[in-house]
Design a protein around this motif. Sequence first.
Motif, PDB file in Angstrom:
ATOM      1  N   LYS A  49       0.849  -1.208   0.000  1.00  0.00           N
ATOM      2  CA  LYS A  49       0.000   0.000   0.000  1.00  0.00           C
ATOM      3  C   LYS A  49       0.877   1.247   0.000  1.00  0.00           C
ATOM      4  CE  LYS A  49      -3.002   2.815   2.759  1.00  0.00           C
ATOM      5  NZ  LYS A  49      -3.054   3.305   4.115  1.00  0.00           N
ATOM      6  N   GLU A  50       1.856   1.271   0.891  1.00  0.00           N
ATOM      7  CA  GLU A  50       2.755   2.426   0.992  1.00  0.00           C
ATOM      8  C   GLU A  50       3.571   2.622  -0.287  1.00  0.00           C
ATOM      9  OE1 GLU A  50       2.659   4.692   3.437  1.00  0.00           O
ATOM     10  OE2 GLU A  50       0.966   3.465   4.117  1.00  0.00           O
ATOM     11  N   ASP A  51       3.859   1.529  -0.989  1.00  0.00           N
ATOM     12  CA  ASP A  51       4.644   1.591  -2.223  1.00  0.00           C
ATOM     13  C   ASP A  51       3.797   1.896  -3.458  1.00  0.00           C
ATOM     14  OD1 ASP A  51       6.926   1.077  -0.756  1.00  0.00           O
ATOM     15  OD2 ASP A  51       7.071  -1.033  -1.342  1.00  0.00           O
ATOM     16  N   GLY A  52       2.502   2.162  -3.258  1.00  0.00           N
ATOM     17  CA  GLY A  52       1.651   2.590  -4.355  1.00  0.00           C
ATOM     18  C   GLY A  52       1.017   1.510  -5.200  1.00  0.00           C
ATOM     19  N   PHE A  53       0.936   0.287  -4.686  1.00  0.00           N
ATOM     20  CA  PHE A  53       0.274  -0.770  -5.441  1.00  0.00           C
ATOM     21  C   PHE A  53      -1.232  -0.510  -5.458  1.00  0.00           C
ATOM     22  CE2 PHE A  53       4.327  -2.629  -5.013  1.00  0.00           C
ATOM     23  CZ  PHE A  53       4.429  -3.650  -5.938  1.00  0.00           C
ATOM     24  N   ARG A  68     -10.908  -9.750   2.945  1.00  0.00           N
ATOM     25  CA  ARG A  68     -11.630  -8.561   3.418  1.00  0.00           C
ATOM     26  C   ARG A  68     -10.872  -7.862   4.548  1.00  0.00           C
ATOM     27  NH1 ARG A  68     -16.519  -7.762   1.356  1.00  0.00           N
ATOM     28  NH2 ARG A  68     -17.528  -9.488   0.266  1.00  0.00           N
ATOM     29  N   ALA A  69     -10.274  -8.620   5.446  1.00  0.00           N
ATOM     30  CA  ALA A  69      -9.513  -8.033   6.556  1.00  0.00           C
ATOM     31  C   ALA A  69      -8.307  -7.255   6.037  1.00  0.00           C
ATOM     32  CB  ALA A  69      -9.072  -9.116   7.536  1.00  0.00           C
ATOM     33  N   TYR A  70      -7.607  -7.804   5.062  1.00  0.00           N
ATOM     34  CA  TYR A  70      -6.459  -7.098   4.488  1.00  0.00           C
ATOM     35  C   TYR A  70      -6.923  -5.832   3.769  1.00  0.00           C
ATOM     36  CZ  TYR A  70      -3.636 -11.299   5.388  1.00  0.00           C
ATOM     37  OH  TYR A  70      -2.981 -12.354   5.968  1.00  0.00           O
ATOM     38  N   LYS A  71      -8.052  -5.909   3.061  1.00  0.00           N
ATOM     39  CA  LYS A  71      -8.613  -4.730   2.388  1.00  0.00           C
ATOM     40  C   LYS A  71      -8.876  -3.633   3.410  1.00  0.00           C
ATOM     41  CE  LYS A  71     -12.944  -4.397   1.533  1.00  0.00           C
ATOM     42  NZ  LYS A  71     -13.751  -3.261   1.910  1.00  0.00           N
ATOM     43  N   GLU A  72      -9.481  -4.007   4.528  1.00  0.00           N
ATOM     44  CA  GLU A  72      -9.779  -3.033   5.581  1.00  0.00           C
ATOM     45  C   GLU A  72      -8.497  -2.451   6.169  1.00  0.00           C
ATOM     46  OE1 GLU A  72     -12.454  -4.892   8.353  1.00  0.00           O
ATOM     47  OE2 GLU A  72     -13.925  -5.290   6.761  1.00  0.00           O
ATOM     48  N   SER A  73      -7.428  -3.252   6.236  1.00  0.00           N
ATOM     49  CA  SER A  73      -6.169  -2.747   6.804  1.00  0.00           C
ATOM     50  C   SER A  73      -5.539  -1.675   5.921  1.00  0.00           C
ATOM     51  CB  SER A  73      -5.180  -3.896   7.047  1.00  0.00           C
ATOM     52  OG  SER A  73      -4.622  -4.354   5.831  1.00  0.00           O
ATOM     53  N   THR A  74      -5.966  -1.604   4.659  1.00  0.00           N
ATOM     54  CA  THR A  74      -5.465  -0.563   3.751  1.00  0.00           C
ATOM     55  C   THR A  74      -6.461   0.583   3.632  1.00  0.00           C
ATOM     56  OG1 THR A  74      -6.406  -1.511   1.725  1.00  0.00           O
ATOM     57  CG2 THR A  74      -4.208  -2.295   2.389  1.00  0.00           C
ATOM     58  N   ASP A  75      -7.440   0.617   4.511  1.00  0.00           N
ATOM     59  CA  ASP A  75      -8.490   1.639   4.485  1.00  0.00           C
ATOM     60  C   ASP A  75      -9.223   1.663   3.147  1.00  0.00           C
ATOM     61  OD1 ASP A  75      -7.828   2.496   7.129  1.00  0.00           O
ATOM     62  OD2 ASP A  75      -6.190   3.688   6.300  1.00  0.00           O
ATOM     63  N   GLY A  76      -9.306   0.512   2.509  1.00  0.00           N
ATOM     64  CA  GLY A  76     -10.009   0.402   1.244  1.00  0.00           C
ATOM     65  C   GLY A  76      -9.333   1.116   0.085  1.00  0.00           C
ATOM     66  N   GLN A  77      -8.069   1.492   0.249  1.00  0.00           N
ATOM     67  CA  GLN A  77      -7.352   2.229  -0.789  1.00  0.00           C
ATOM     68  C   GLN A  77      -6.717   1.325  -1.836  1.00  0.00           C
ATOM     69  OE1 GLN A  77      -4.618   4.884   1.127  1.00  0.00           O
ATOM     70  NE2 GLN A  77      -6.225   5.903   2.292  1.00  0.00           N
ATOM     71  N   VAL A  78      -6.711   0.017  -1.582  1.00  0.00           N
ATOM     72  CA  VAL A  78      -6.130  -0.953  -2.512  1.00  0.00           C
ATOM     73  C   VAL A  78      -7.233  -1.928  -2.906  1.00  0.00           C
ATOM     74  CG1 VAL A  78      -4.402  -2.781  -2.773  1.00  0.00           C
ATOM     75  CG2 VAL A  78      -3.870  -0.749  -1.411  1.00  0.00           C
ATOM     76  N   GLY A  79      -7.306  -2.268  -4.195  1.00  0.00           N
ATOM     77  CA  GLY A  79      -8.261  -3.270  -4.650  1.00  0.00           C
ATOM     78  C   GLY A  79      -7.748  -4.666  -4.342  1.00  0.00           C
ATOM     79  N   PHE A  80      -8.643  -5.558  -3.927  1.00  0.00           N
ATOM     80  CA  PHE A  80      -8.253  -6.925  -3.566  1.00  0.00           C
ATOM     81  C   PHE A  80      -9.104  -7.954  -4.285  1.00  0.00           C
ATOM     82  CE2 PHE A  80      -6.171  -4.843  -0.107  1.00  0.00           C
ATOM     83  CZ  PHE A  80      -5.125  -5.684   0.215  1.00  0.00           C
ATOM     84  N   GLY A  81      -8.472  -9.071  -4.591  1.00  0.00           N
ATOM     85  CA  GLY A  81      -9.148 -10.247  -5.090  1.00  0.00           C
ATOM     86  C   GLY A  81      -8.459 -11.465  -4.505  1.00  0.00           C
ATOM     87  N   TYR A  82      -9.097 -12.613  -4.648  1.00  0.00           N
ATOM     88  CA  TYR A  82      -8.448 -13.851  -4.225  1.00  0.00           C
ATOM     89  C   TYR A  82      -8.870 -14.957  -5.180  1.00  0.00           C
ATOM     90  CZ  TYR A  82     -12.831 -15.237  -1.992  1.00  0.00           C
ATOM     91  OH  TYR A  82     -14.140 -15.577  -1.758  1.00  0.00           O
ATOM     92  N   VAL A  83      -8.001 -15.911  -5.349  1.00  0.00           N
ATOM     93  CA  VAL A  83      -8.203 -16.986  -6.308  1.00  0.00           C
ATOM     94  C   VAL A  83      -9.186 -18.003  -5.737  1.00  0.00           C
ATOM     95  CG1 VAL A  83      -7.052 -18.860  -7.548  1.00  0.00           C
ATOM     96  CG2 VAL A  83      -5.892 -16.668  -7.224  1.00  0.00           C
ATOM     97  N   VAL A  84     -10.123 -18.397  -6.566  1.00  0.00           N
ATOM     98  CA  VAL A  84     -11.050 -19.478  -6.209  1.00  0.00           C
ATOM     99  C   VAL A  84     -11.042 -20.500  -7.337  1.00  0.00           C
ATOM    100  CG1 VAL A  84     -12.533 -18.022  -4.774  1.00  0.00           C
ATOM    101  CG2 VAL A  84     -13.055 -18.284  -7.181  1.00  0.00           C
ATOM    102  N   ASN A  85     -11.517 -21.697  -7.037  1.00  0.00           N
ATOM    103  CA  ASN A  85     -11.611 -22.726  -8.064  1.00  0.00           C
ATOM    104  C   ASN A  85     -13.069 -23.077  -8.295  1.00  0.00           C
ATOM    105  OD1 ASN A  85     -10.862 -24.142  -5.310  1.00  0.00           O
ATOM    106  ND2 ASN A  85     -12.152 -25.585  -6.439  1.00  0.00           N
ATOM    107  N   LEU A  86     -13.314 -23.760  -9.389  1.00  0.00           N
ATOM    108  CA  LEU A  86     -14.670 -24.230  -9.672  1.00  0.00           C
ATOM    109  C   LEU A  86     -15.072 -25.249  -8.612  1.00  0.00           C
ATOM    110  CD1 LEU A  86     -14.248 -24.722 -13.514  1.00  0.00           C
ATOM    111  CD2 LEU A  86     -15.464 -22.859 -12.359  1.00  0.00           C
ATOM    112  N   PRO A  87     -16.260 -25.118  -8.012  1.00  0.00           N
ATOM    113  CA  PRO A  87     -16.666 -26.035  -6.940  1.00  0.00           C
ATOM    114  C   PRO A  87     -16.582 -27.506  -7.324  1.00  0.00           C
ATOM    115  CG  PRO A  87     -18.199 -24.209  -7.094  1.00  0.00           C
ATOM    116  CD  PRO A  87     -17.268 -24.089  -8.266  1.00  0.00           C
ATOM    117  N   GLU A  88     -16.884 -27.818  -8.585  1.00  0.00           N
ATOM    118  CA  GLU A  88     -16.849 -29.222  -8.991  1.00  0.00           C
ATOM    119  C   GLU A  88     -15.438 -29.790  -9.046  1.00  0.00           C
ATOM    120  OE1 GLU A  88     -17.248 -26.905 -12.957  1.00  0.00           O
ATOM    121  OE2 GLU A  88     -18.033 -26.700 -10.933  1.00  0.00           O
ATOM    122  N   GLN A  89     -14.432 -28.934  -8.853  1.00  0.00           N
ATOM    123  CA  GLN A  89     -13.055 -29.408  -8.850  1.00  0.00           C
ATOM    124  C   GLN A  89     -12.424 -29.383  -7.453  1.00  0.00           C
ATOM    125  OE1 GLN A  89     -11.064 -27.337 -12.170  1.00  0.00           O
ATOM    126  NE2 GLN A  89     -11.301 -29.346 -13.141  1.00  0.00           N
TER     127      GLN A  89
END
Length: 99
Positions: A49-53, A68-89
Amino acid sequence: MKKKFAHILMSPAYNTEIHKAVFETETKDTYIFTVNSFDEAKELVLKLKEDGFGVIELCGAFGEERTRAYKESTDGQVGFGYVVNLPEQDGIIKEFFGH
């Protein structure tokens, strides 16, 4: 100003000093970082966050709640996603990662 994107992978097997990569283009730099724990990841997230990502993508081990917790730790200033897989796999994924 170039945009910076990071992907964070977690495993205790990573050597965080050597298991990393960067891909530079004219408009955006993409970084792959490794961490050994959730606490180490949180420290890295705050540094990024401090380095401008602008966006951080987390591996599936983090899940929605931690993302969500990490997003909140950046005061919502950084966009977040996380990898998920198809449920059938789920079975294939769990077998591969040993869960």
